[in-house]
Motif scaffolding. Structure first.
Motif, PDB file in Angstrom:
ATOM      1  N   LEU A 116      14.103   6.107  47.824  1.00  0.00           N
ATOM      2  CA  LEU A 116      14.949   6.818  46.868  1.00  0.00           C
ATOM      3  C   LEU A 116      14.231   6.856  45.531  1.00  0.00           C
ATOM      4  CD1 LEU A 116      17.670   7.980  45.711  1.00  0.00           C
ATOM      5  CD2 LEU A 116      18.374   5.588  45.376  1.00  0.00           C
ATOM      6  N   ILE A 117      14.116   8.048  44.943  1.00  0.00           N
ATOM      7  CA  ILE A 117      13.495   8.187  43.622  1.00  0.00           C
ATOM      8  C   ILE A 117      14.517   8.836  42.697  1.00  0.00           C
ATOM      9  CG2 ILE A 117      11.595   9.167  42.288  1.00  0.00           C
ATOM     10  CD1 ILE A 117      10.011   9.353  44.928  1.00  0.00           C
ATOM     11  N   ILE A 118      14.787   8.184  41.570  1.00  0.00           N
ATOM     12  CA  ILE A 118      15.782   8.680  40.611  1.00  0.00           C
ATOM     13  C   ILE A 118      15.086   9.079  39.320  1.00  0.00           C
ATOM     14  CG2 ILE A 118      17.906   8.156  39.351  1.00  0.00           C
ATOM     15  CD1 ILE A 118      18.415   5.939  41.437  1.00  0.00           C
ATOM     16  N   GLU A 119      15.222  10.326  38.944  1.00  0.00           N
ATOM     17  CA  GLU A 119      14.676  10.826  37.669  1.00  0.00           C
ATOM     18  C   GLU A 119      15.690  10.525  36.572  1.00  0.00           C
ATOM     19  OE1 GLU A 119      15.838  13.263  34.745  1.00  0.00           O
ATOM     20  OE2 GLU A 119      16.315  14.214  36.665  1.00  0.00           O
ATOM     21  N   ALA A 120      15.234   9.868  35.505  1.00  0.00           N
ATOM     22  CA  ALA A 120      16.123   9.494  34.402  1.00  0.00           C
ATOM     23  C   ALA A 120      15.465   9.810  33.063  1.00  0.00           C
ATOM     24  CB  ALA A 120      16.473   8.013  34.488  1.00  0.00           C
ATOM     25  N   ILE A 121      15.085  11.085  32.893  1.00  0.00           N
ATOM     26  CA  ILE A 121      14.482  11.517  31.632  1.00  0.00           C
ATOM     27  C   ILE A 121      15.487  12.361  30.858  1.00  0.00           C
ATOM     28  CG2 ILE A 121      12.150  11.408  32.589  1.00  0.00           C
ATOM     29  CD1 ILE A 121      12.252  14.449  32.917  1.00  0.00           C
ATOM     30  N   PHE A 122      15.111  12.811  29.662  1.00  0.00           N
ATOM     31  CA  PHE A 122      16.061  13.518  28.805  1.00  0.00           C
ATOM     32  C   PHE A 122      16.465  14.873  29.391  1.00  0.00           C
ATOM     33  CE2 PHE A 122      11.755  14.321  27.374  1.00  0.00           C
ATOM     34  CZ  PHE A 122      11.707  15.700  27.206  1.00  0.00           C
ATOM     35  N   GLU A 123      17.594  15.392  28.884  1.00  0.00           N
ATOM     36  CA  GLU A 123      18.220  16.612  29.420  1.00  0.00           C
ATOM     37  C   GLU A 123      17.467  17.876  29.006  1.00  0.00           C
ATOM     38  OE1 GLU A 123      21.916  16.681  31.273  1.00  0.00           O
ATOM     39  OE2 GLU A 123      20.199  15.489  31.884  1.00  0.00           O
ATOM     40  N   ASN A 124      16.440  18.203  29.768  1.00  0.00           N
ATOM     41  CA  ASN A 124      15.693  19.440  29.536  1.00  0.00           C
ATOM     42  C   ASN A 124      15.313  20.006  30.903  1.00  0.00           C
ATOM     43  OD1 ASN A 124      12.959  20.943  29.303  1.00  0.00           O
ATOM     44  ND2 ASN A 124      13.747  20.940  27.202  1.00  0.00           N
ATOM     45  N   MET A 125      15.823  21.191  31.203  1.00  0.00           N
ATOM     46  CA  MET A 125      15.650  21.760  32.534  1.00  0.00           C
ATOM     47  C   MET A 125      14.178  21.957  32.904  1.00  0.00           C
ATOM     48  SD  MET A 125      16.888  22.777  35.379  1.00  0.00           S
ATOM     49  CE  MET A 125      18.643  23.092  35.217  1.00  0.00           C
ATOM     50  N   ALA A 126      13.402  22.492  31.993  1.00  0.00           N
ATOM     51  CA  ALA A 126      11.994  22.774  32.295  1.00  0.00           C
ATOM     52  C   ALA A 126      11.241  21.492  32.652  1.00  0.00           C
ATOM     53  CB  ALA A 126      11.338  23.472  31.113  1.00  0.00           C
ATOM     54  N   VAL A 127      11.481  20.447  31.887  1.00  0.00           N
ATOM     55  CA  VAL A 127      10.787  19.177  32.128  1.00  0.00           C
ATOM     56  C   VAL A 127      11.243  18.550  33.449  1.00  0.00           C
ATOM     57  CG1 VAL A 127      10.325  16.864  31.225  1.00  0.00           C
ATOM     58  CG2 VAL A 127      10.486  18.799  29.652  1.00  0.00           C
ATOM     59  N   LYS A 128      12.552  18.599  33.706  1.00  0.00           N
ATOM     60  CA  LYS A 128      13.069  18.026  34.952  1.00  0.00           C
ATOM     61  C   LYS A 128      12.496  18.771  36.163  1.00  0.00           C
ATOM     62  CE  LYS A 128      17.446  16.129  33.190  1.00  0.00           C
ATOM     63  NZ  LYS A 128      17.289  14.695  33.496  1.00  0.00           N
ATOM     64  N   LYS A 129      12.417  20.091  36.095  1.00  0.00           N
ATOM     65  CA  LYS A 129      11.870  20.860  37.216  1.00  0.00           C
ATOM     66  C   LYS A 129      10.388  20.529  37.435  1.00  0.00           C
ATOM     67  CE  LYS A 129      13.215  25.192  37.839  1.00  0.00           C
ATOM     68  NZ  LYS A 129      13.584  26.592  37.556  1.00  0.00           N
ATOM     69  N   GLU A 130       9.677  20.324  36.351  1.00  0.00           N
ATOM     70  CA  GLU A 130       8.267  19.947  36.452  1.00  0.00           C
ATOM     71  C   GLU A 130       8.118  18.598  37.163  1.00  0.00           C
ATOM     72  OE1 GLU A 130       4.520  18.805  33.496  1.00  0.00           O
ATOM     73  OE2 GLU A 130       6.268  19.853  32.675  1.00  0.00           O
ATOM     74  N   VAL A 131       8.972  17.650  36.797  1.00  0.00           N
ATOM     75  CA  VAL A 131       8.937  16.324  37.419  1.00  0.00           C
ATOM     76  C   VAL A 131       9.282  16.412  38.901  1.00  0.00           C
ATOM     77  CG1 VAL A 131      10.097  14.067  37.503  1.00  0.00           C
ATOM     78  CG2 VAL A 131       9.391  15.020  35.304  1.00  0.00           C
ATOM     79  N   PHE A 132      10.311  17.192  39.242  1.00  0.00           N
ATOM     80  CA  PHE A 132      10.717  17.292  40.647  1.00  0.00           C
ATOM     81  C   PHE A 132       9.661  18.000  41.503  1.00  0.00           C
ATOM     82  CE2 PHE A 132      14.657  15.504  39.535  1.00  0.00           C
ATOM     83  CZ  PHE A 132      15.280  15.132  40.715  1.00  0.00           C
ATOM     84  N   ALA A 133       8.960  18.961  40.931  1.00  0.00           N
ATOM     85  CA  ALA A 133       7.873  19.604  41.675  1.00  0.00           C
ATOM     86  C   ALA A 133       6.781  18.584  41.992  1.00  0.00           C
ATOM     87  CB  ALA A 133       7.313  20.765  40.862  1.00  0.00           C
ATOM     88  N   LYS A 134       6.501  17.693  41.039  1.00  0.00           N
ATOM     89  CA  LYS A 134       5.490  16.651  41.265  1.00  0.00           C
ATOM     90  C   LYS A 134       5.978  15.636  42.293  1.00  0.00           C
ATOM     91  CE  LYS A 134       3.347  16.983  36.683  1.00  0.00           C
ATOM     92  NZ  LYS A 134       3.151  16.301  35.377  1.00  0.00           N
ATOM     93  N   LEU A 135       7.260  15.258  42.205  1.00  0.00           N
ATOM     94  CA  LEU A 135       7.815  14.298  43.154  1.00  0.00           C
ATOM     95  C   LEU A 135       7.817  14.874  44.572  1.00  0.00           C
ATOM     96  CD1 LEU A 135      10.877  12.872  41.149  1.00  0.00           C
ATOM     97  CD2 LEU A 135       8.695  11.735  41.603  1.00  0.00           C
ATOM     98  N   ASP A 136       8.057  16.168  44.666  1.00  0.00           N
ATOM     99  CA  ASP A 136       8.070  16.836  45.964  1.00  0.00           C
ATOM    100  C   ASP A 136       6.725  16.692  46.665  1.00  0.00           C
ATOM    101  OD1 ASP A 136       9.083  18.475  48.032  1.00  0.00           O
ATOM    102  OD2 ASP A 136       8.216  20.255  47.113  1.00  0.00           O
ATOM    103  N   ALA A 137       5.676  16.744  45.863  1.00  0.00           N
ATOM    104  CA  ALA A 137       4.323  16.647  46.426  1.00  0.00           C
ATOM    105  C   ALA A 137       3.937  15.202  46.747  1.00  0.00           C
ATOM    106  CB  ALA A 137       3.318  17.243  45.448  1.00  0.00           C
ATOM    107  N   ILE A 138       4.582  14.253  46.078  1.00  0.00           N
ATOM    108  CA  ILE A 138       4.200  12.838  46.205  1.00  0.00           C
ATOM    109  C   ILE A 138       5.064  12.074  47.208  1.00  0.00           C
ATOM    110  CG2 ILE A 138       4.164  10.636  44.944  1.00  0.00           C
ATOM    111  CD1 ILE A 138       3.409  12.337  42.442  1.00  0.00           C
TER     112      ILE A 138
END
Length: 542
Positions: free
Chosen positions: A216-238
């Motif tokens: 389970l990986i939980i993203e807990a960064i600030f509320e910004n859609m662009a940044v969150k999508k960038e993080v999730f794209a990286k997590l998807d690959a990892i």
């Protein structure tokens, strides 16, 4: 137990075979010719009770989670026990108990108890759904929220990897985790050995690659859609196949976040409440493509980490914050109309909130809502209502963390009313042409806050964002400071009567316009003479 033995409530403290020791004590009593010695027959030394003891105790009774009745009744029962023979005192206590059962506070507490248990039941979920196996957790972000989430899992026995982009915030986050663990050891909540084991399970890292084997990986960064999508794209690959990818977002569109991955079925929202290692509520956001097994796993996991899980669909703010938005908007309106932050908070706390909303916003940080409003398009009316608050935030007054917000704060963090803030609201009201009132009655403050919550709650139910009205109550009782003896906003509406609630909402709509437009579901139930509880039952039957 030691104290009980000291004052004679029990005969003996033993380790080992309790039955054998108890038998030995009984045989000894028989041998000595001693009979049954009942605690109820023990005399009470009433003369040893200081004069005025019970009157002083009544004066010291603070607000209690059980409400304004039970604690006073408990004290009264104790007082009778010191003045009457046991049997008479027992009759008095039984009468008090029966009286208590008839109060709305008892009914509200009973509702809260059953609503919390009902919240874990997910309609339409197959009985044989196979849960994902969660043995390790990753957290992206070592800020206040990220470290709180990490602690929630660490304290429940999970190994956690915490990732940050830079060394300094990572070090600060790890220090917060260590300080919390050490604090729990000092307070005796856990043993030094338990503390060491928990701390050993926390692994810091500066690279997302460290999360490759987490379940389970939980993203807990600030509320910004662009940044969150960038993080999730990286997590998807990892992340490994089958890993659950969760966002702690409090307002953003989870489906859009999930679209940044090739596995939206593995994406879910896990909205923790700050401080995440303490607050009981966990809003579980079910995306359009979230796999039922992922949803079921999240609910099961909430229990393992001692949280109250409640499922929400996807909308701005989900359940809790969407309702809070309406409540907050009405608070801003009342501040512009002439009440002060201190008057407003006092009225809300007197009615049954743990803390008034101005104090809450100062505690959480005024900048949080300000940033969200900057991120999203809001109505002109909302912009006008928040004009002073947003100006306060822009000026760096963010609440307790900066020493000033709606109130000023000293070293003890106690609220100090600030005439300058009151003057700002007065000036903005004059600028907007709002006719000032000489204060607002406490009853109106409490009513307007409650009814905005109820009306928005009804809209959420009508849209299918929540399964049950009682789920909304569970969210507000466990995450937003709504006192259990008030039962939750939707229970309160039923208690007041939906016809009455609808009539009051229409009254305020005539005064304040569109923001008070009644929700269709509420209007319909009121006309039918029904309740939210009845609506829940009908839905459960299908």
């Amino acid at each position: 137990a030691a104290k009980a033995a000291e004052i004679g409530l029990v005969d003996k403290l033993v380790d080992g075979n309790v039955v054998a020791e108890a038998t030995a004590v009984a045989r000894d009593l028989v041998a000595k010719g001693g009979g049954v010695r009942r605690t109820v027959d023990r005399p009470i030394d009433a003369a040893a009770i200081p004069a005025g003891f019970f009157d002083d105790a009544r004066k010291k009774l603070a607000r209690h989670p059980s409400g304004p009745w039970a604690a006073k009744a408990g004290l009264e029962a104790i007082e009778w026990a010191t003045k009457l023979p046991y049997a008479e005192g027992q009759k008095k206590e039984s009468a008090l108990f029966r009286d208590g059962l008839a109060t709305p506070y008892a009914k509200a507490l009973q509702h809260a108890f059953f609503a919390e248990r009902q919240a874990s039941k997910i309609p339409g979920l197959a009985d044989d759904v196979k849960l994902r196996d969660i043995k390790s957790v990753g957290v992206v972000g070592a800020g206040t929220m990220g470290t709180g989430i990490a602690l929630a899992f660490l304290q429940s026995g999970f190994p956690v990897t915490i990732v940050e982009t830079k060394q300094e915030p990572l070090d600060k986050g790890m220090a917060r985790i260590r300080e919390t663990i050490e604090g729990n050891v000092k307070r005796g909540r856990i043993s030094p050995e338990q503390g060491a084991a928990i701390a050993k399970n926390a692994t810091p890292s500066l690279t997302l690659d460290a999360l490759a084997n987490c379940d389970l990986i939980i993203e807990a960064i600030f509320e910004n859609m662009a940044v969150k999508k960038e993080v999730f794209a990286k997590l998807d690959a990892i992340a490994k196949p089958g890993a659950i990818l969760a966002s702690n977002t409090s307002t953003l569109d989870l489906d859009e976040i999930a679209s940044a991955t090739k596995r939206p079925e593995d994406v879910i929202g896990l909205h923790f409440f700050s401080p995440a290692n303490i607050m009981r509520l966990l809003e579980i956001v079910n995306g359009a493509k979230t796999d039922p097994a992922v949803l079921a796993t999240a609910m099961a996991l909430s229990k393992k980490i001692n949280k109250v899980g409640v499922v929400s669909g996807v909308c701005f703010g989900f359940i809790g914050n969407r309702m809070l938005e309406s409540y907050g908007e009405e608070v801003q309106a009342m501040l512009l109309e002439g009440t002060t932050p201190a008057e407003l908070d006092a009225a809300l706390e007197q009615w049954g909130w743990a803390m008034g909303l101005c104090a809450v916003m100062d505690l959480a940080g005024i900048d949080v809502g300000w940033r969200i409003r900057k991120e999203h398009k809001i109505s002109d009316e909302r912009r006008r209502l928040y004009a002073v608050t947003d100006a306060i935030a822009e000026g760096g007054r963010w609440g307790q963390k900066t020493g000033a917000g709606y109130y000023k704060y000293g070293a003890d963090r106690k609220r100090i009313p600030d005439p300058d803030i009151v003057a700002r609201f007065r000036a903005e009201a004059a600028k907007q042409g709002i006719q000032p009132r000489n204060g607002i009655p406490a009853e109106e403050i409490a009513e307007r806050a409650l009814l905005r919550l109820v009306n928005t709650g009804a809209q959420i139910l009508d849209e299918g964002i929540a399964y049950r009205a009682s789920d909304l109550d569970t969210i507000y009782l466990n995450g937003y400071g709504f006192m259990p003896w008030r039962g939750g906003p939707m229970w309160q509406a039923d208690h007041l009567g939906l016809a009455h609630v609808a009539e009051r909402i229409r009254h305020y709509e005539k005064l304040y316009g569109e923001r008070w437009t009644i929700a269709p579901l509420l209007d319909r139930l009121a006309k039918e003479g029904s309740t939210f509880a009845a609506w829940d039952k009908a839905r459960a039957k299908g």
